[in-house]
Design an enzyme around this catalytic site. Sequence first.
Site, PDB file in Angstrom:
ATOM      1  N   GLY A  18       0.829  -1.203   0.000  1.00 59.32           N
ATOM      2  CA  GLY A  18       0.000   0.000   0.000  1.00 59.32           C
ATOM      3  C   GLY A  18       0.858   1.247   0.000  1.00 59.32           C
ATOM      4  O   GLY A  18       0.577   2.227   0.695  1.00 59.32           O
ATOM      5  N   GLY A  21      -0.499   4.926  -0.244  1.00 60.10           N
ATOM      6  CA  GLY A  21      -1.521   5.388   0.690  1.00 60.10           C
ATOM      7  C   GLY A  21      -0.939   6.188   1.837  1.00 60.10           C
ATOM      8  O   GLY A  21       0.272   6.350   1.973  1.00 60.10           O
ATOM      9  N   HIS A 164     -13.019   6.735  14.466  1.00 53.52           N
ATOM     10  CA  HIS A 164     -12.046   6.775  13.373  1.00 53.52           C
ATOM     11  C   HIS A 164     -12.554   7.665  12.239  1.00 53.52           C
ATOM     12  O   HIS A 164     -13.723   8.048  12.210  1.00 53.52           O
ATOM     13  CB  HIS A 164     -11.772   5.370  12.821  1.00 53.52           C
ATOM     14  CG  HIS A 164     -10.843   4.569  13.680  1.00 53.52           C
ATOM     15  ND1 HIS A 164     -11.265   3.873  14.779  1.00 53.52           N
ATOM     16  CD2 HIS A 164      -9.500   4.370  13.601  1.00 53.52           C
ATOM     17  CE1 HIS A 164     -10.237   3.263  15.346  1.00 53.52           C
ATOM     18  NE2 HIS A 164      -9.159   3.557  14.656  1.00 53.52           N
ATOM     19  N   LYS A 168     -12.586   4.685   7.076  1.00 55.22           N
ATOM     20  CA  LYS A 168     -12.373   3.339   7.624  1.00 55.22           C
ATOM     21  C   LYS A 168     -13.546   2.447   7.255  1.00 55.22           C
ATOM     22  O   LYS A 168     -14.715   2.839   7.424  1.00 55.22           O
ATOM     23  CB  LYS A 168     -12.194   3.401   9.142  1.00 55.22           C
ATOM     24  CG  LYS A 168     -11.779   2.056   9.749  1.00 55.22           C
ATOM     25  CD  LYS A 168     -11.299   2.229  11.180  1.00 55.22           C
ATOM     26  CE  LYS A 168     -10.913   0.893  11.798  1.00 55.22           C
ATOM     27  NZ  LYS A 168      -9.791   0.246  11.063  1.00 55.22           N
TER      28      LYS A 168
END
Length: 276
Positions: A18, A21, A164, A168
């Site tokens: 990833g 990201g 969060h 998410k």
Amino acid sequence: MTAHPTSSSSLRRVAVAGASGRMGHMLIEAVRQSGDCQLAGALDMAGSSAIGADASAFLGAPSGVPIVSDLREGLKNAQVLIDFTRPEGTMAHLAVCRELGVQLVIGTTGFSDAQKAEIAAAAKDVAILFAPNMSVGVNVTLKLLEMAAKAMSTGYDIEIIEAHHRHKVDAPSGTALKMGEVIADALGRDLKQCAVYGREGVTGERDPSTIGFATIRGGDIVGDHTVLFAGTGERIEISHKSSSRAGYAQGSLRAVRFLADKRAGLFDMFDVLDLR
């Protein structure tokens, strides 16, 4: 973080999944700033606009490591892969890491029981550190929760509240579930049997044997977790709040270092921090 002089032969060669990201960037920056780790691979999904770009170009300091989607190409020079992606991606990475003998540090959450069993099976062949949260502070919090649960095993209702960011995709968070598991184990209960994940309508009085969960999603909240022990005449709250993903990255590097002399086995951050 101050880099310490070291020989190239002693550097831990780290690949990051990833890579384009937010967490991937944080991990790459941490690896680049460390004195004992070297970026050796960068992975992203096929079709990502980042494929082919230098993995640390966002830092203004090219690493010479391109972001690739081919797992074997991205892992060929790595000793360990740090993976904070999605369960389906991590399982694909797991299979190739097992084949190539590349260690894994897994911070991905949202796995099914069957997927967790696959991770445990792979750990018979390669060393894996698997934890729902790599933060040192969160893992110390887990230890405090274990102590608190044992001391307040009766007369206290237990609720776990987590918050969060809006992006998410799983709920409750892996960290919240781990908190529930730690508390349930300390109380001699099975979280699957005593967890309550939502309340609506006429629910009746609270069952004192349950552990409740509440989930909040919004904005850019990195991660807040609070466990409430509500008794008669008093409340105890144990909280951890993240303002940056840097703590997860630094904890991941501690995990990478911990695995250096491990040939196989399944470990977690309690092993890294000697919290058993």
